[in-house]
Design a protein around this motif. Structure first.
Motif, PDB file in Angstrom:
ATOM      1  N   TRP A   1      11.546 -25.314 -55.405  1.00 54.59           N
ATOM      2  CA  TRP A   1      10.376 -24.452 -55.317  1.00 54.59           C
ATOM      3  C   TRP A   1      10.805 -22.987 -55.455  1.00 54.59           C
ATOM      4  N   THR A   2      10.012 -22.196 -56.166  1.00 51.44           N
ATOM      5  CA  THR A   2      10.269 -20.761 -56.257  1.00 51.44           C
ATOM      6  C   THR A   2       9.555 -20.048 -55.104  1.00 51.44           C
ATOM      7  N   GLU A   3       9.988 -18.821 -54.820  1.00 53.12           N
ATOM      8  CA  GLU A   3       9.350 -18.048 -53.748  1.00 53.12           C
ATOM      9  C   GLU A   3       7.876 -17.806 -54.046  1.00 53.12           C
ATOM     10  N   GLU A   4       7.569 -17.549 -55.325  1.00 52.38           N
ATOM     11  CA  GLU A   4       6.174 -17.304 -55.699  1.00 52.38           C
ATOM     12  C   GLU A   4       5.320 -18.549 -55.510  1.00 52.38           C
ATOM     13  N   ALA A   5       5.860 -19.728 -55.875  1.00 54.62           N
ATOM     14  CA  ALA A   5       5.105 -20.970 -55.729  1.00 54.62           C
ATOM     15  C   ALA A   5       4.880 -21.294 -54.256  1.00 54.62           C
ATOM     16  N   ILE A   6       5.899 -21.044 -53.424  1.00 50.44           N
ATOM     17  CA  ILE A   6       5.745 -21.291 -51.988  1.00 50.44           C
ATOM     18  C   ILE A   6       4.681 -20.367 -51.413  1.00 50.44           C
ATOM     19  N   ALA A   7       4.682 -19.104 -51.845  1.00 51.80           N
ATOM     20  CA  ALA A   7       3.695 -18.140 -51.355  1.00 51.80           C
ATOM     21  C   ALA A   7       2.279 -18.575 -51.708  1.00 51.80           C
ATOM     22  N   VAL A   8       2.077 -19.070 -52.934  1.00 48.27           N
ATOM     23  CA  VAL A   8       0.746 -19.526 -53.355  1.00 48.27           C
ATOM     24  C   VAL A   8       0.319 -20.745 -52.544  1.00 48.27           C
ATOM     25  N   ALA A   9       1.245 -21.684 -52.340  1.00 51.53           N
ATOM     26  CA  ALA A   9       0.903 -22.915 -51.630  1.00 51.53           C
ATOM     27  C   ALA A   9       0.576 -22.655 -50.167  1.00 51.53           C
ATOM     28  N   LEU A  10       1.270 -21.705 -49.549  1.00 53.59           N
ATOM     29  CA  LEU A  10       1.062 -21.421 -48.130  1.00 53.59           C
ATOM     30  C   LEU A  10       0.095 -20.277 -47.893  1.00 53.59           C
TER      31      LEU A  10
END
Length: 586
Positions: free
Chosen positions: A119-128
């Motif tokens: 997971w990328t930091e950006e994808a984690i930010a969007v998911a959470l």
């Protein structure tokens, strides 16, 4: 997805579960009582065991399963879902975050696991539904000593600023500091002391005047400060010596004409050359420039003016600093009546007395308005001005100005409110303290006008008497009727003992300045180009602005001009000074 019943003891815990911090005994006791009374309301989420096993792995609900076993339940309902390709990492993260916010340590562990799974930091930010900046901040916990992480996981978290300092230190530095500040079992950590011990001086890129060439030459590497506001340059370095060296080299290479590098004193103020006078307005071509580094390492510039060389009476030559080239100059100088520390104390005494008098002494309205005009002529006053060379005062006087307006934004006409605001402004503006805040002669003139001498404290303390020379102390004894003793310390003790019950004010502390000093100030404040005609023209403009007809009778001046061949009108300021001198002489 299906619901089925199983023995809770047959379920297997997920070793990669998100919430690893233990819940409190009180919370566990409450849930256990609930399960015994009504059972499990929300079934735990499980997934089939990977690798061909027949069991189920808990994705969410480890605590519910554990307490169901403690309650002695033989069967519980579970919700079976398909196994995820990330072993349920994101599903567990989201479920735990929504149900009850994870503490930062558990959040960080979950984020690191997701990053390891791709997971990328950006994808984690969007998911959470978190800012990407918050994700990067949490990842700084990777730089925190494991022993400190264990303490934080117990709910003992430092504030953001302290966490920032801790994460910026090396693991070795953290280990040494933690060893010295490790709390006892059950106690909270002294994060302030830990952060203070790890604090390093930072020099910021936004304050640097040098370029990349000097940065590389001095081995300076910028580090991004992730805790700085997003719209600011937060790069910094802890290489303080290299930063200051690069700044000094830049100043040396960029010295202006008539410029010089100067040091700073213990208050961070530039040490100008002896007899130099700082220029606060627009500098002239003959003025000098002093470059120095302030406490933040920024390059600052002030301008100063050196006195012109003069020739003293008797034709003795002077050097560039005005020193007399004569053997008499080498003779030892007598000790002044009051030491520098004594003058500092007098400045504090005067200021406190002046402020006390401004707050309590009876002052008529005309005097109050005159004092306001006088206060803003002080050398310590800085005022924002639209004119060239205006000074900056910040918001010091704003808090007084706002009291003059009502809730509708209209200027009040209440005289009591005006008087209180005027006194408050005067207290903020006028000062006799030595240093940058000194108002100079105007504060003493104001103090004399309102009788501030009566508010001066008893200066007969040992601390102040020690600041007096022998001659000044003997003069005070003569004035007070105290008998001189054979030894100076005995005379001093007698003087102190006498003034323990008497009120003593040293003559040099009184507000009234000398006539010559006042005359010199008046002359310096008068502009040679201000003539009576100019003053009349200005008065005409002011009168017209307020709708008043201004009438002037210059017949006598015109006649005098005709008789003297058209000389310029008499300088009104000069008349005032001559009148003042005549009154002073009388």
């Amino acid at each position: 997805m299906q619901i089925m019943k199983v023995d809770p003891r047959a379920l297997k815990e997920n070793p990669d579960r998100m919430r690893q911090t233990k819940s409190s005994p009180q919370a566990d006791a409450l849930m256990l009582a609930t399960i015994k009374a009504v059972g499990i309301v929300q079934p735990p989420v499980v997934a089939p065991e990977s690798g061909g096993g027949n069991g189920y792995i808990i994705d969410a609900g480890h605590r519910r399963v554990r307490l169901a076993i403690a309650a002695g339940l033989d069967e519980i309902e579970i919700l079976v879902v398909d196994a995820a390709n990330d072993n349920g990492a994101m599903r567990s993260m989201v479920e735990n975050s929504v149900r009850e916010a994870l503490n930062p340590v558990d959040q960080w562990r979950g984020i690191e696991r997701l990053v390891a799974l791709g997971w990328t930091e950006e994808a984690i930010a969007v998911a959470l539904a978190l800012p990407a900046r918050q994700i990067r901040k949490l990842r700084l916990l990777a730089n925190v000593l494991p022993a400190m992480l264990e303490q934080m996981a117990l709910g003992d978290m430092p504030c953001e600023q302290h966490l920032k300092i801790i994460a910026a230190a090396t693991e070795v530095e953290q280990g040494e500091v933690w060893k010295a500040h490790k709390p006892k079992k059950g106690d909270t950590a002294a994060w302030w002391s830990i952060a203070n011990a790890l604090t390093k001086k930072r020099m910021y890129a936004k304050d640097a005047s040098f370029g990349d060439d000097l940065r590389e030459a001095y081995g300076i590497a910028w580090v991004e400060d992730l805790f700085a506001p997003a719209d600011q340059d937060g790069r910094y370095t802890t290489n303080v010596e290299g930063f200051l060296g690069a700044q000094h080299e830049w100043m040396t290479s960029n010295l202006p004409k008539r410029g010089a590098l100067v040091e700073v004193n213990s208050w961070g103020q530039p040490e100008l050359p002896k007899k130099a006078t700082q220029v606060y307005g627009k500098p002239s071509k003959s003025d000098h420039a002093a470059l120095y580094l302030d406490r933040e390492g920024k390059v600052q510039t002030v301008h100063y003016r050196m006195p012109e060389a003069s020739k003293p009476k008797g034709g003795v030559a002077t050097d560039a600093d005005g020193a007399i080239d004569d053997a008499r100059d080498l003779a030892p100088k007598a000790r002044p009546d009051v030491t520098q520390k004594g003058h500092d104390m007098i400045g504090d005494f005067r200021t406190d007395a002046l402020h006390d008098a401004l707050g309590r002494a009876p002052i008529d309205d005309d005097t109050l308005m005159a004092l306001l005009v006088l206060a803003f002529a002080g050398q310590n006053v800085r005022v924002d001005s639209g004119a060239e060379g205006g000074f900056h005062a910040g918001k010091r006087f704003t808090r007084h100005a706002v009291t003059l307006f009502d809730e509708d934004g209209k200027l009040t006409a209440d005289r009591d409110t005006l008087r209180i605001a005027a006194r408050s402004v005067l207290i903020d503006a006028l000062s006799c303290r030595r240093g940058m805040s000194n108002s100079g002669l105007v504060a003493r003139l104001a103090g004399e006008a309102i009788g501030a001498d009566a508010y001066l404290p008893n200066m007969g303390s040992e601390e102040f008497i020690l600041c007096l020379s022998r001659q000044a102390m003997e003069a005070s004894c003569a004035e007070a009727g105290v008998q001189l003793r054979p030894k100076v310390r005995e005379t001093r003790a007698s003087l102190i003992e006498h003034f323990a019950t008497e009120h003593f004010v040293h003559p040099s502390a009184r507000f009234a300045p000398g006539v010559d000093e006042t005359l010199e100030w008046l002359r310096a404040g008068a502009s040679p180009g201000d003539t009576a005609a100019d003053a009349d023209a200005e008065n005409d403009g002011l009168a017209a602005e307020h709708g008043v007809d201004a009438v002037h009778d210059h017949s006598r001046e015109d006649t005098a001009d005709d008789e003297t061949g058209g000389q310029d009108p008499v300088d009104d300021h000069g008349d005032k000074h001559r009148d003042f001198e005549e009154r002073a002489a009388a």
